[in-house]
Design an enzyme around this catalytic site. Sequence first.
Site, PDB file in Angstrom:
ATOM      1  N   ASP A   1     133.274 110.228  11.497  1.00 22.38           N
ATOM      2  CA  ASP A   1     132.895 111.634  11.544  1.00 22.38           C
ATOM      3  C   ASP A   1     133.806 112.545  10.746  1.00 22.38           C
ATOM      4  O   ASP A   1     133.479 113.706  10.525  1.00 22.38           O
ATOM      5  CB  ASP A   1     132.891 112.125  13.006  1.00 22.38           C
ATOM      6  CG  ASP A   1     134.302 112.233  13.561  1.00 22.38           C
ATOM      7  OD1 ASP A   1     135.111 111.325  13.293  1.00 22.38           O
ATOM      8  OD2 ASP A   1     134.591 113.221  14.259  1.00 22.38           O
TER       9      ASP A   1
ATOM     10  N   ASP B   1     137.284 109.557   7.082  1.00 19.33           N
ATOM     11  CA  ASP B   1     136.372 108.414   7.181  1.00 19.33           C
ATOM     12  C   ASP B   1     135.476 108.273   5.951  1.00 19.33           C
ATOM     13  O   ASP B   1     134.836 107.234   5.781  1.00 19.33           O
ATOM     14  CB  ASP B   1     135.478 108.551   8.424  1.00 19.33           C
ATOM     15  CG  ASP B   1     136.273 108.545   9.709  1.00 19.33           C
ATOM     16  OD1 ASP B   1     137.276 107.820   9.775  1.00 19.33           O
ATOM     17  OD2 ASP B   1     135.894 109.276  10.642  1.00 19.33           O
TER      18      ASP B   1
ATOM     19  N   CYS C   1      96.711 103.689  -7.264  1.00 21.43           N
ATOM     20  CA  CYS C   1      97.669 102.617  -7.029  1.00 21.43           C
ATOM     21  C   CYS C   1      98.918 102.863  -7.857  1.00 21.43           C
ATOM     22  O   CYS C   1      99.066 103.891  -8.509  1.00 21.43           O
ATOM     23  CB  CYS C   1      97.068 101.244  -7.343  1.00 21.43           C
ATOM     24  SG  CYS C   1      96.633 101.014  -9.066  1.00 21.43           S
TER      25      CYS C   1
ATOM     26  N   CYS D   1      98.833 104.041 -11.514  1.00 20.50           N
ATOM     27  CA  CYS D   1      98.624 105.479 -11.718  1.00 20.50           C
ATOM     28  C   CYS D   1      99.937 106.235 -11.605  1.00 20.50           C
ATOM     29  O   CYS D   1     100.220 107.155 -12.378  1.00 20.50           O
ATOM     30  CB  CYS D   1      97.636 106.022 -10.691  1.00 20.50           C
ATOM     31  SG  CYS D   1      96.042 105.173 -10.657  1.00 20.50           S
TER      32      CYS D   1
ATOM     33  N   CYS E   1     102.332  98.595 -11.964  1.00 26.06           N
ATOM     34  CA  CYS E   1     102.544  99.822 -12.729  1.00 26.06           C
ATOM     35  C   CYS E   1     103.998 100.275 -12.643  1.00 26.06           C
ATOM     36  O   CYS E   1     104.607 100.667 -13.638  1.00 26.06           O
ATOM     37  CB  CYS E   1     101.625 100.930 -12.218  1.00 26.06           C
ATOM     38  SG  CYS E   1      99.884 100.472 -12.192  1.00 26.06           S
TER      39      CYS E   1
ATOM     40  N   ASP F   1     135.410 104.421  13.870  1.00 25.89           N
ATOM     41  CA  ASP F   1     136.590 105.273  13.940  1.00 25.89           C
ATOM     42  C   ASP F   1     136.797 105.608  15.421  1.00 25.89           C
ATOM     43  O   ASP F   1     135.869 105.521  16.226  1.00 25.89           O
ATOM     44  CB  ASP F   1     136.344 106.544  13.131  1.00 25.89           C
ATOM     45  CG  ASP F   1     137.466 107.545  13.292  1.00 25.89           C
ATOM     46  OD1 ASP F   1     138.631 107.157  13.149  1.00 25.89           O
ATOM     47  OD2 ASP F   1     137.165 108.716  13.595  1.00 25.89           O
TER      48      ASP F   1
ATOM     49  N   CYS G   1      99.647 100.401  -8.448  1.00 26.18           N
ATOM     50  CA  CYS G   1     100.176  99.233  -7.742  1.00 26.18           C
ATOM     51  C   CYS G   1     101.573  98.952  -8.262  1.00 26.18           C
ATOM     52  O   CYS G   1     102.087  99.631  -9.151  1.00 26.18           O
ATOM     53  CB  CYS G   1      99.267  98.020  -7.933  1.00 26.18           C
ATOM     54  SG  CYS G   1      99.089  97.513  -9.650  1.00 26.18           S
TER      55      CYS G   1
END
Length: 1002
Positions: A880, A884, A151, A154, A74, A665, A71
């Site tokens: 792209d 940039d 969980c 572990c 942990c 751009d 969980c």
Amino acid sequence: MAPSRRDIQLTRITGHSLGSSDAENEEMEGVRLLDSYDDDEESAHFLSKIEGGSGDSGLKKIQVGINGMTCAACSNAVEGALMNVSGVFKASVALLQNRADVVCDPKLIKEEDIKEAIEDAGFEAEILADPVTAGTKTTLVGQFTVGGMTCAACVNSVEGILKDLPGVKRAVVALATSLGEVEYDPNIINKDDIITAIEDAGFEGSLVQSNQQDKLLLRVDGVLNELDAQVLEGILTRLNGVRQFRVDSLSGELDVVFDPEVVNSRTLVDDIEGEGYGKFKLRVMSPYERLTSKDTGEASKMFRRFICSLSLAIPLFCIQVICPYIAALNNVLVWRCGPFMMSDWFKWGLVSIIQFVIGKRFYVAAWRALRNGSTNMDVLVALGTSASYFYSVGALLYGAVTGFWSPTYFDASAMLITFVLLGKYLESLAKGKTSDAMKKLVQLTPATAVLLIEGKGEKFVGERELDALLIQPGDSLKVVPGGKIPADGVVVWGSSYVNESMVTGESVPVSKEVGSPVIGGTINTHGALHIKATKVGSDAVLSQIISLVETAQMSKAPIQQFADYVASIFVPVVVTLSLITLVGWIIAGAVGGYPEEWIPENGTHFVFSLMFSISVVVIACPCALGLATPTAVMVATGVGATNGVLIKGGDALEKAHKLKYIIFDKTGTLTQGKATVTTAKVFSEMDRGEFLTLVASAEASSEHPLAKAIVEYASQFHSTDESAEDGKESQNSGWLLDTSDFSALPGKGIQCLVNNKMILVGNRKLMSENSITIPDHVDKFVGELEEGARTGVIIAYSGELVGVMGIADPLKREAPMVVELLRRMGVRSIMVTGDNWRTARAVAKEVGIEDVRAEVMPAGKAEVVRSLQKDGSTVGMVGDGINDSPALAAADVGMAIGAGTDVAIEAADYVLMRNNLEDVIIAIDLSRKTLTRIRMNYVFAMAYNVVSIPIAAGVFFPLLRVQLPPWAAGACMALSSVSVVCSSLLLRRYKKPSLNTILANE
């Protein structure tokens, strides 16, 4: 029969660079198309130095796989333990992936120290290989299955143990996928040591895959007994280049480590089959075969445990409820055998098997968590079932001694374990669904390919079917209509249409001619193709997409910090509430706070109070909180990948939902990036052909899109002109002039020498800096071009202006719609470009953007981003090009167009594979829906615990006279995690938004 193993060390294991050896490519070899990127600016700054090989920062990124986390408590324990270690700069633990990323100073801390810190926290750790350093083979990255985790506790436990292993650099473990990724030094530790460490920690471990380029995992048909295994070992011993091998006759698997300088993988397989005279048939195993079998095996194992527990719990139920109404059976059950009745012996025996054989995993996991100083769901289950079991045993023994027989609650323990196992089985099935998108990506790659065998004169003399995993760069492959492209490559013969939707999300088939690039895993729909493989294995686009999605699923969204904090204190708080419940009901009974008729027959105040206390322990569930965020992120990243949107982590996914500004751009982003010359006007006595020759000669050395458009235009002019005069085709080398002293001036243009005279090609700024006078009529002409959304390029030669060229770059058809959709979604669009103001305003007006920033240098784009961030606004950037990348890195959310440069893609948080701006809408909308789903998951998890714990504690018992049995509380606890995972799975139904849906939601 146990696996046999022989290690043959012929030469020292050396690595091979993943990059090209060409000097001109060395600078870019470290940049992969789809590598992950940490959007934390400070970490990214340091990590970029690390990955770039700079020794300035001295920091190192280590990934650690962790077992034992169950969980968020942990994962918090691990993070806290790591941050307390001197020399650790940053630590991030992913619960679902059972993995941690640690940035540290190797001068102050060793990898073993990191691992030891996690193990001291109560978890198992394994250092995973860094994909960047893996190319040098100083370390390896191995992916291991880690079975038995329940969980986040572990997960944290495993990561700690793995990190403490000598030679382990990094280890990260994921709960949802039950995988651990370990970076380790093969000269210090091997995969078997790592697997042993996982198993010693109480979990099940096995190797899935490794980035070791000189290793093969093969499935061998023909090994029927020990003698066959010895024959195969003899063959391997005699083969040149084989360093070590391992034959497992039980599973039919063969691991081979070989020297790639002596033998390649395909030759090795051919030699083994040839030496065996056809007795052995080898097939290269995909690492994901083990993953698929592991997922199925884990669910099957949990189902078997549930069935075993149920088969023992049903007789218990019958003894308790049905048999007393059947006289013959009841007479047997009430017959006294020794100090106890037969019913007591039966119940004690059946429950003992359930408690300590079938339920052994809960004790092992609970002990592992407590030993590591953490608590998880297994602690609650072990505590609740043990209290019920040992009280019942004590009640029997007390009755045998005193003659006072109190009621026993063996059935509560048995039913509790049974329902918890049912919940874990359902949870494993649901969690398996969260990775369906990843599995579909993996299944895209074909199993086999048709290799074209070349003879003399580069003619093909035959064909051969081979394993797709044995394809090598340079191989010529045949792809029939309807077949899958087996590897990334280039078409060398034929024409067809290829469906690339499975990779890019673009549904329209793409035309492929000679010279066209193809992507492995896509489908050839029409004609036959011959392709030459260029990228295979981990370098292929599909492999990088899978790697990116895996990395994203390992990341932790900031919103998970709340769950981590709650989970860290959850179990201690629940145990405290349980004790308060026990003591409160006992005291209330002692002072007459409730009537005696509330107590069961032959019961006591203590027994009555104990049942409430046990119900509180077993109904509380930390797992639901721990699964709320990572399962949603896992599903969302998979959904995004199937829609052509690659997300580089939970942090980017979370930030995108609150975007206020989006910066675009212009060239290649809002426009198609396919510039064409529309006008070429000469303002001197120079001949038109001479003018075009001068300009094209100067621009031939530039990589700018406008330069390519100019060269192409001039080439077409000369080709047409010479064809009309001579009927002959012209080659570039025949008309281009020699240039020297070429230099590109960002934001201005280019300059060079042609015929020992300076030529300038660029904008007004370039002309002004070189004292070139622009006549009024020329300036007016350029202005008209710019007002028509065309770029005016001015050319000066030998100190005088000689001409102007107008270049147009058409808008992408979807650009105006995307800008309008963003406005409807509350996101303001801004265009930032290095182009001149007139052209920028004309394009912005056409696309519908009001805020324009023109004539901005590459570094200035990043400054624009920072200026918008000053008031705390979240800013996105879509670009792209290389220019940039600073802005993409500076933005809170960077989105790179998939057709752009590798550098831009590397710097971004999102990669839009389809080169379509509509994916910007998908990215933002998916982010918003994911965050909404995560919040709903938290509501489910928190509301469940807030409502269920008071009910279990008996707060409403005085009004309703209903006591929640422990087994019913256990069933509710088990199903709470399933409900959260199923809630996340609803994201799989995601559909990209349209203008109508956005208008409807306003």
